[in-house]
Design a protein around this motif. Structure first.
Motif, PDB file in Angstrom:
ATOM      1  N   PHE A 208      -7.351 -15.996   2.968  1.00 11.68           N
ATOM      2  CA  PHE A 208      -7.773 -16.522   1.674  1.00 11.68           C
ATOM      3  C   PHE A 208      -6.616 -16.385   0.706  1.00 11.68           C
ATOM      4  O   PHE A 208      -6.131 -15.291   0.425  1.00 11.68           O
ATOM      5  CB  PHE A 208      -8.996 -15.723   1.213  1.00 11.68           C
TER       6      PHE A 208
ATOM      7  N   ALA B   2      -0.851  -3.305  -7.353  1.00  9.42           N
ATOM      8  CA  ALA B   2      -2.211  -3.423  -6.818  1.00  9.42           C
ATOM      9  C   ALA B   2      -2.653  -4.882  -6.777  1.00  9.42           C
ATOM     10  O   ALA B   2      -3.312  -5.315  -5.819  1.00  9.42           O
ATOM     11  CB  ALA B   2      -3.181  -2.594  -7.658  1.00  9.42           C
TER      12      ALA B   2
ATOM     13  N   ALA C  74       0.849  -1.192   0.000  1.00  6.30           N
ATOM     14  CA  ALA C  74       0.000   0.000   0.000  1.00  6.30           C
ATOM     15  C   ALA C  74       0.890   1.249   0.000  1.00  6.30           C
ATOM     16  O   ALA C  74       0.611   2.233  -0.700  1.00  6.30           O
ATOM     17  CB  ALA C  74      -0.924  -0.003   1.217  1.00  6.30           C
TER      18      ALA C  74
ATOM     19  N   LEU D  65       2.126   2.007  -3.432  1.00  6.48           N
ATOM     20  CA  LEU D  65       1.127   2.685  -4.270  1.00  6.48           C
ATOM     21  C   LEU D  65       1.055   4.173  -3.928  1.00  6.48           C
ATOM     22  O   LEU D  65       0.860   5.015  -4.803  1.00  6.48           O
ATOM     23  CB  LEU D  65      -0.240   2.034  -4.088  1.00  6.48           C
ATOM     24  N   VAL D  66       1.204   4.479  -2.636  1.00 10.07           N
ATOM     25  CA  VAL D  66       1.108   5.881  -2.202  1.00 10.07           C
ATOM     26  C   VAL D  66       2.349   6.663  -2.637  1.00 10.07           C
ATOM     27  O   VAL D  66       2.242   7.756  -3.198  1.00 10.07           O
ATOM     28  CB  VAL D  66       0.914   5.969  -0.665  1.00 10.07           C
TER      29      VAL D  66
ATOM     30  N   PHE E 247      -8.521 -12.241   5.440  1.00 19.34           N
ATOM     31  CA  PHE E 247      -9.473 -13.352   5.377  1.00 19.34           C
ATOM     32  C   PHE E 247      -8.804 -14.725   5.414  1.00 19.34           C
ATOM     33  O   PHE E 247      -9.490 -15.745   5.397  1.00 19.34           O
ATOM     34  CB  PHE E 247     -10.321 -13.251   4.097  1.00 19.34           C
TER      35      PHE E 247
ATOM     36  N   PHE F 117      -3.648  -8.613   0.887  1.00 22.81           N
ATOM     37  CA  PHE F 117      -4.742  -8.165   1.742  1.00 22.81           C
ATOM     38  C   PHE F 117      -5.720  -9.311   2.018  1.00 22.81           C
ATOM     39  O   PHE F 117      -6.141  -9.522   3.160  1.00 22.81           O
ATOM     40  CB  PHE F 117      -5.471  -6.985   1.085  1.00 22.81           C
ATOM     41  N   LEU F 118      -6.076 -10.078   0.971  1.00 23.09           N
ATOM     42  CA  LEU F 118      -7.017 -11.193   1.154  1.00 23.09           C
ATOM     43  C   LEU F 118      -6.436 -12.237   2.109  1.00 23.09           C
ATOM     44  O   LEU F 118      -7.149 -12.817   2.926  1.00 23.09           O
ATOM     45  CB  LEU F 118      -7.344 -11.839  -0.200  1.00 23.09           C
TER      46      LEU F 118
ATOM     47  N   LEU G  11       1.850   0.165 -11.362  1.00 22.54           N
ATOM     48  CA  LEU G  11       0.784   0.337 -10.371  1.00 22.54           C
ATOM     49  C   LEU G  11      -0.184  -0.844 -10.389  1.00 22.54           C
ATOM     50  O   LEU G  11      -0.608  -1.333  -9.341  1.00 22.54           O
ATOM     51  CB  LEU G  11       0.027   1.654 -10.639  1.00 22.54           C
ATOM     52  N   ALA G  12      -0.524  -1.317 -11.602  1.00 23.73           N
ATOM     53  CA  ALA G  12      -1.470  -2.431 -11.703  1.00 23.73           C
ATOM     54  C   ALA G  12      -0.887  -3.691 -11.073  1.00 23.73           C
ATOM     55  O   ALA G  12      -1.574  -4.401 -10.330  1.00 23.73           O
ATOM     56  CB  ALA G  12      -1.826  -2.682 -13.172  1.00 23.73           C
TER      57      ALA G  12
ATOM     58  N   PHE H  95       4.172 -21.058  -2.587  1.00 28.11           N
ATOM     59  CA  PHE H  95       3.656 -20.760  -3.912  1.00 28.11           C
ATOM     60  C   PHE H  95       3.097 -19.344  -3.961  1.00 28.11           C
ATOM     61  O   PHE H  95       3.319 -18.602  -4.929  1.00 28.11           O
ATOM     62  CB  PHE H  95       2.577 -21.783  -4.293  1.00 28.11           C
TER      63      PHE H  95
ATOM     64  N   LEU I 201      -0.979  -6.416  -3.898  1.00 22.62           N
ATOM     65  CA  LEU I 201      -1.610  -5.887  -2.690  1.00 22.62           C
ATOM     66  C   LEU I 201      -2.938  -6.601  -2.424  1.00 22.62           C
ATOM     67  O   LEU I 201      -3.236  -6.980  -1.287  1.00 22.62           O
ATOM     68  CB  LEU I 201      -1.831  -4.374  -2.832  1.00 22.62           C
ATOM     69  N   LEU I 202      -3.707  -6.801  -3.490  1.00 21.22           N
ATOM     70  CA  LEU I 202      -5.004  -7.483  -3.351  1.00 21.22           C
ATOM     71  C   LEU I 202      -4.799  -8.878  -2.761  1.00 21.22           C
ATOM     72  O   LEU I 202      -5.493  -9.274  -1.816  1.00 21.22           O
ATOM     73  CB  LEU I 202      -5.687  -7.572  -4.723  1.00 21.22           C
TER      74      LEU I 202
ATOM     75  N   GLU J 155      -5.809 -20.310  -5.175  1.00 22.25           N
ATOM     76  CA  GLU J 155      -7.078 -20.472  -5.878  1.00 22.25           C
ATOM     77  C   GLU J 155      -6.877 -20.509  -7.390  1.00 22.25           C
ATOM     78  O   GLU J 155      -7.540 -21.252  -8.095  1.00 22.25           O
ATOM     79  CB  GLU J 155      -8.028 -19.320  -5.534  1.00 22.25           C
TER      80      GLU J 155
END
Lengths: 132, 137
Positions: free
Chosen positions: B114, B100, B20, B23-24, B112, B107-108, B96-97, B71, B103-104, B119
């Motif tokens: 997860f 991100a 994060a 990104l900032v 979570f 974060f998951l 950035l993509a 993995f 980061l996603l 997956e």
């Protein structure tokens, strides 16, 4: 972007938590012992697709083997998804663990993606049992 | 050796904060540092895990198979390297993509438990050409 990404993550996470392991009614596919390379259960077969990189697969294995010991005539068959990509494509398995509940004739009657709850598996098995 | 899930979760939380910040600040150096951390994580030498273990010495109640998180670190490394390539070539949107996306995933994992990389693993295997060489019975 530093805020939007976690926000998107929260949405994905919540949706994932809500849908995880939900047992759905399905129909149309039929599997034989030859497909599974293992004998079908006498009354119900619980087919679990797993991969090495799958943490919830272990917990799912425990739940399904518990159920197969608990209910007579139920067999738990675990399939390594990577070594059976033919079945993975045919059954459109997108993630692991995916659990299929087969009735005595091998027809796929229920399906769950993600670790299901034991109570849900027991209910699904009860539904799939032959009448009588 | 089995992995300590608490340490992995802590690592995911720190990774989330670092990415994060990337990104900032749009700092390629910070992303490069995180890429090194991912590479160390693939080698099961994550400094975040080492940090956790320096402060928490109790044994975990549950342990995990170390392969899935390894993995996941590899997936993170691929994203981080893609992001760095974006910065090096001046393609900032790519940088950035990719950041991100990493980061996603982090974060998951942190919020979570997860594992996004785990997956998509089967989806990748389903579509790789090597899979077609398999003999169907």
């Amino acid at each position: 972007m530093a805020l939007a990404t976690p926000a998107l993550g929260t949405v994905i996470g919540v949706v994932h938590l809500r849908r995880r392991g939900r047992v759905r009614d399905v129909g149309g596919e039929r599997l034989t012992g030859a497909d599974l390379r293992e004998e079908l259960g006498e009354r119900v077969t619980l087919v679990q697709f797993s991969t090495a990189f799958c943490q919830p697969c272990r917990a799912t294995r425990r739940i399904l083997s518990d159920v197969s010991t608990l209910v007579p005539g139920v067999r738990h068959v675990e399939i390594d998804a990577e070594s059976r990509l033919d079945l993975v494509r045919r059954l459109n398995i997108m993630r692991t663990p995916t659990v299929l509940v087969l009735d005595a004739a091998g027809a796929v009657v229920k399906r769950a993606s993600g670790r299901p709850r034991k109570a849900d598996v027991l209910a699904a098995v009860a539904d799939a049992l032959p009448p009588g | 050796m089995p992995a300590d899930p608490r340490a992995l979760r802590f690592g995911a939380a720190v990774t989330t904060l670092v990415l994060a910040s990337v990104l900032v600040t749009e700092s390629p150096w910070l992303l490069a540092a995180q890429a090194v951390v991912f590479a160390l994580g693939v080698a099961r030498r994550s400094p975040y895990v080492v940090l956790f273990k320096a402060f928490v010495t109790s044994t975990p109640k549950k342990t995990e198979d170390p392969r899935p998180p390894r993995f996941a670190q590899l997936v993170g490394l691929v994203f981080a390297v893609t992001g760095l390539a974006g910065y090096l070539t001046g393609t900032v949107p790519l940088a950035l993509a990719a950041t991100a996306a990493a980061l996603l995933a982090a974060f998951l994992d942190a919020a979570f438990g997860f594992c996004l990389g785990c997956e998509i693993y089967l989806l990748i295997r389903r579509s790789t050409p090597a899979a077609n060489m398999e003999v169907s019975q």
